[in-house]
Design a protein around this motif. Structure first.
Motif, PDB file in Angstrom:
ATOM      1  N   THR A   1       6.058  -7.313   4.559  1.00 30.64           N
ATOM      2  CA  THR A   1       5.949  -8.486   3.656  1.00 30.64           C
ATOM      3  C   THR A   1       7.555  -8.814   3.433  1.00 30.64           C
ATOM      4  OG1 THR A   1       6.050  -7.557   1.654  1.00 30.64           O
ATOM      5  CG2 THR A   1       3.977  -8.245   2.685  1.00 30.64           C
ATOM      6  N   LYS A   2       8.477  -7.945   3.458  1.00 30.00           N
ATOM      7  CA  LYS A   2       9.830  -8.268   3.103  1.00 30.00           C
ATOM      8  C   LYS A   2       9.779  -8.951   1.613  1.00 30.00           C
ATOM      9  CE  LYS A   2      11.036  -7.152   7.092  1.00 30.00           C
ATOM     10  NZ  LYS A   2       9.621  -6.645   7.812  1.00 30.00           N
ATOM     11  N   SER A   3       8.859  -8.478   0.858  1.00 35.21           N
ATOM     12  CA  SER A   3       8.880  -9.319  -0.650  1.00 35.21           C
ATOM     13  C   SER A   3       8.822  -8.264  -1.547  1.00 35.21           C
ATOM     14  CB  SER A   3       7.711 -10.125  -0.565  1.00 35.21           C
ATOM     15  OG  SER A   3       7.435 -10.531  -1.887  1.00 35.21           O
ATOM     16  N   THR A   4       9.936  -8.139  -2.257  1.00 35.90           N
ATOM     17  CA  THR A   4      10.087  -7.370  -3.491  1.00 35.90           C
ATOM     18  C   THR A   4       8.921  -7.674  -4.636  1.00 35.90           C
ATOM     19  OG1 THR A   4      12.488  -7.233  -3.433  1.00 35.90           O
ATOM     20  CG2 THR A   4      11.796  -6.539  -5.295  1.00 35.90           C
ATOM     21  N   LEU A   5       8.633  -8.927  -4.675  1.00 33.58           N
ATOM     22  CA  LEU A   5       7.582  -9.264  -5.752  1.00 33.58           C
ATOM     23  C   LEU A   5       6.122  -8.896  -5.271  1.00 33.58           C
ATOM     24  CD1 LEU A   5       6.457 -11.087  -8.019  1.00 33.58           C
ATOM     25  CD2 LEU A   5       6.428 -13.168  -6.188  1.00 33.58           C
ATOM     26  N   LEU A   6       5.914  -8.930  -3.973  1.00 32.48           N
ATOM     27  CA  LEU A   6       4.785  -8.361  -3.721  1.00 32.48           C
ATOM     28  C   LEU A   6       4.422  -6.926  -3.620  1.00 32.48           C
ATOM     29  CD1 LEU A   6       3.703 -10.346  -0.538  1.00 32.48           C
ATOM     30  CD2 LEU A   6       3.156 -10.877  -2.915  1.00 32.48           C
ATOM     31  N   VAL A   7       5.389  -6.060  -3.249  1.00 37.27           N
ATOM     32  CA  VAL A   7       5.364  -4.742  -3.433  1.00 37.27           C
ATOM     33  C   VAL A   7       5.550  -4.180  -4.924  1.00 37.27           C
ATOM     34  CG1 VAL A   7       8.027  -4.042  -3.191  1.00 37.27           C
ATOM     35  CG2 VAL A   7       6.188  -2.678  -2.221  1.00 37.27           C
ATOM     36  N   SER A   8       6.246  -5.081  -5.786  1.00 41.06           N
ATOM     37  CA  SER A   8       6.123  -4.747  -7.258  1.00 41.06           C
ATOM     38  C   SER A   8       4.976  -4.839  -7.711  1.00 41.06           C
ATOM     39  CB  SER A   8       7.318  -5.295  -7.784  1.00 41.06           C
ATOM     40  OG  SER A   8       8.454  -5.232  -7.290  1.00 41.06           O
ATOM     41  N   ILE A   9       4.407  -6.135  -7.493  1.00 40.95           N
ATOM     42  CA  ILE A   9       2.830  -6.220  -7.934  1.00 40.95           C
ATOM     43  C   ILE A   9       1.869  -5.115  -7.593  1.00 40.95           C
ATOM     44  CG2 ILE A   9       0.845  -7.732  -7.568  1.00 40.95           C
ATOM     45  CD1 ILE A   9       2.649 -10.176  -7.443  1.00 40.95           C
ATOM     46  N   GLU A  10       1.853  -4.654  -6.199  1.00 45.05           N
ATOM     47  CA  GLU A  10       1.061  -3.578  -5.663  1.00 45.05           C
ATOM     48  C   GLU A  10       1.502  -2.197  -6.651  1.00 45.05           C
ATOM     49  OE1 GLU A  10      -0.262  -1.677  -1.686  1.00 45.05           O
ATOM     50  OE2 GLU A  10       1.846  -2.260  -1.801  1.00 45.05           O
ATOM     51  N   HIS A  11       2.835  -2.069  -6.522  1.00 46.52           N
ATOM     52  CA  HIS A  11       3.098  -0.770  -7.375  1.00 46.52           C
ATOM     53  C   HIS A  11       2.691  -0.605  -8.908  1.00 46.52           C
ATOM     54  CE1 HIS A  11       7.035   1.938  -8.224  1.00 46.52           C
ATOM     55  NE2 HIS A  11       5.660   2.337  -8.866  1.00 46.52           N
ATOM     56  N   ALA A  12       2.860  -1.995  -9.427  1.00 54.86           N
ATOM     57  CA  ALA A  12       2.561  -1.973 -10.812  1.00 54.86           C
ATOM     58  C   ALA A  12       0.795  -1.923 -10.980  1.00 54.86           C
ATOM     59  CB  ALA A  12       2.713  -3.571 -11.321  1.00 54.86           C
ATOM     60  N   ILE A  13      -0.089  -2.381 -10.099  1.00 55.26           N
ATOM     61  CA  ILE A  13      -1.313  -2.430 -10.007  1.00 55.26           C
ATOM     62  C   ILE A  13      -1.622  -0.596  -9.974  1.00 55.26           C
ATOM     63  CG2 ILE A  13      -3.458  -2.448  -8.827  1.00 55.26           C
ATOM     64  CD1 ILE A  13      -2.257  -5.546  -8.324  1.00 55.26           C
ATOM     65  N   TYR A  14      -1.293  -0.040  -9.042  1.00 53.28           N
ATOM     66  CA  TYR A  14      -1.622   1.393  -8.724  1.00 53.28           C
ATOM     67  C   TYR A  14      -1.114   2.371 -10.098  1.00 53.28           C
ATOM     68  CZ  TYR A  14      -2.280  -0.458  -4.064  1.00 53.28           C
ATOM     69  OH  TYR A  14      -2.726  -1.169  -2.816  1.00 53.28           O
ATOM     70  N   GLY A  15       0.026   1.929 -10.317  1.00 50.92           N
ATOM     71  CA  GLY A  15       0.772   2.936 -11.352  1.00 50.92           C
ATOM     72  C   GLY A  15       0.033   2.653 -12.565  1.00 50.92           C
ATOM     73  N   SER A  16      -0.228   1.200 -12.920  1.00 49.65           N
ATOM     74  CA  SER A  16      -1.154   1.158 -14.186  1.00 49.65           C
ATOM     75  C   SER A  16      -2.532   1.669 -14.098  1.00 49.65           C
ATOM     76  CB  SER A  16      -1.304  -0.301 -14.476  1.00 49.65           C
ATOM     77  OG  SER A  16      -0.010  -0.994 -14.639  1.00 49.65           O
ATOM     78  N   TRP A  17      -3.111   1.843 -13.038  1.00 47.30           N
ATOM     79  CA  TRP A  17      -4.400   2.279 -13.114  1.00 47.30           C
ATOM     80  C   TRP A  17      -4.425   3.608 -12.937  1.00 47.30           C
ATOM     81  CZ3 TRP A  17      -9.409   1.632 -13.019  1.00 47.30           C
ATOM     82  CH2 TRP A  17     -10.252   2.739 -12.665  1.00 47.30           C
ATOM     83  N   LEU A  18      -3.646   4.648 -12.682  1.00 44.63           N
ATOM     84  CA  LEU A  18      -3.430   5.933 -12.914  1.00 44.63           C
ATOM     85  C   LEU A  18      -3.296   6.158 -14.365  1.00 44.63           C
ATOM     86  CD1 LEU A  18      -0.959   7.054 -10.070  1.00 44.63           C
ATOM     87  CD2 LEU A  18      -3.537   7.299 -10.083  1.00 44.63           C
ATOM     88  N   PHE A  19      -2.717   5.468 -15.262  1.00 44.77           N
ATOM     89  CA  PHE A  19      -2.571   5.563 -16.571  1.00 44.77           C
ATOM     90  C   PHE A  19      -3.961   5.199 -17.294  1.00 44.77           C
ATOM     91  CE2 PHE A  19      -1.113   3.944 -20.773  1.00 44.77           C
ATOM     92  CZ  PHE A  19      -0.604   5.158 -21.406  1.00 44.77           C
ATOM     93  N   THR A  20      -4.334   4.112 -16.667  1.00 48.87           N
ATOM     94  CA  THR A  20      -5.768   3.799 -17.214  1.00 48.87           C
ATOM     95  C   THR A  20      -6.857   4.535 -17.097  1.00 48.87           C
ATOM     96  OG1 THR A  20      -5.012   1.249 -16.588  1.00 48.87           O
ATOM     97  CG2 THR A  20      -7.317   1.833 -17.100  1.00 48.87           C
ATOM     98  N   VAL A  21      -6.951   5.204 -15.805  1.00 49.10           N
ATOM     99  CA  VAL A  21      -8.134   6.254 -15.696  1.00 49.10           C
ATOM    100  C   VAL A  21      -8.151   7.427 -16.190  1.00 49.10           C
ATOM    101  CG1 VAL A  21      -7.228   7.321 -13.660  1.00 49.10           C
ATOM    102  CG2 VAL A  21      -9.745   6.628 -13.626  1.00 49.10           C
ATOM    103  N   GLY A  22      -6.901   7.871 -16.917  1.00 51.25           N
ATOM    104  CA  GLY A  22      -6.884   9.070 -17.548  1.00 51.25           C
ATOM    105  C   GLY A  22      -5.854  10.084 -16.923  1.00 51.25           C
TER     106      GLY A  22
END
Length: 208
Positions: free
Chosen positions: A178-199
């Protein structure tokens, strides 16, 4: 500053020596100072040497991004939910249920002060600065993921190293496509937040 030797030394100092040093016990203020100076250097090189500007890549394929991210997220969610269920069932969604304010606060801080700076450094800067040093693209992406996991050595946690390596591969492929810092940051935020969320917060050294 653009010679192969200079860039090689730069990689060694910023992405190997500095992260490894954080795993050793010395004054926190020194670690913060080294980290801040290193990050400011990266910003300087991006703007003044690489002539990069902070803008949103035009004509992003948002539909494809969300479809691919959703598929990957569902797989990650299933695997991690089962993992927590079988290894620490009492922690499953524990923070969301019992400490919702902590969950909200951590998520916001994580997005703003962890995810974006990491992607700016390990994807935007790294790809712009060093990709032409590697003839093999697959090895370049693999190397990027290795260095990303190395940045988390200070946790002194083998599970963190494994997960950040796998995450680093996903983020490297996303940014490469994608060459996009925005898109990869969104993806990173989603996965990282999920790990915290799931326990998995306790397992990964997050505040719980």
């Amino acid at each position: 500053m653009n010679s192969t030797l200079y860039k090689s030394i730069e990689i060694a100092l910023i992405f190997i020596v500095l992260p490894i040093s954080f795993a050793f016990p010395y004054a926190v203020w020194m670690k913060l100072s080294f980290g801040i100076v290193g990050f400011l250097y990266v910003i300087y090189v991006l703007l003044k040497v690489e002539n990069e500007s902070f803008y949103i890549v035009p004509n992003l394929n948002w539909k494809q991004f969300w479809v691919e991210t959703l598929v990957k997220f569902l797989i990650i969610a299933l695997v991690t939910t089962l993992f927590v269920w079988f290894t620490a069932k009492q922690m499953l969604f524990e923070v969301v249920i019992n400490k919702p304010l902590l969950w909200i606060g951590f998520t916001l801080v994580y997005w703003l002060f962890s995810v974006y700076p990491q992607e700016l450094l390990y994807r935007t800067f790294f790809f712009k600065r060093y990709k032409n040093l590697f003839k093999n693209e697959s090895f370049f992406l693999f190397f990027n993921a290795i260095l990303f996991s190395l940045a988390h050595m200070f946790f002194k946690n083998s599970l963190v190293i494994v997960l950040t390596f796998l995450g680093g591969l996903l983020f490297a492929f996303t940014f490469n496509n994608t060459k996009s810092t925005l898109l990869v940051s969104i993806e990173h935020a989603i996965y990282g937040s999920w790990l915290f969320t799931v326990g998995m917060g306790t397992m990964l050294g997050f505040p719980t």
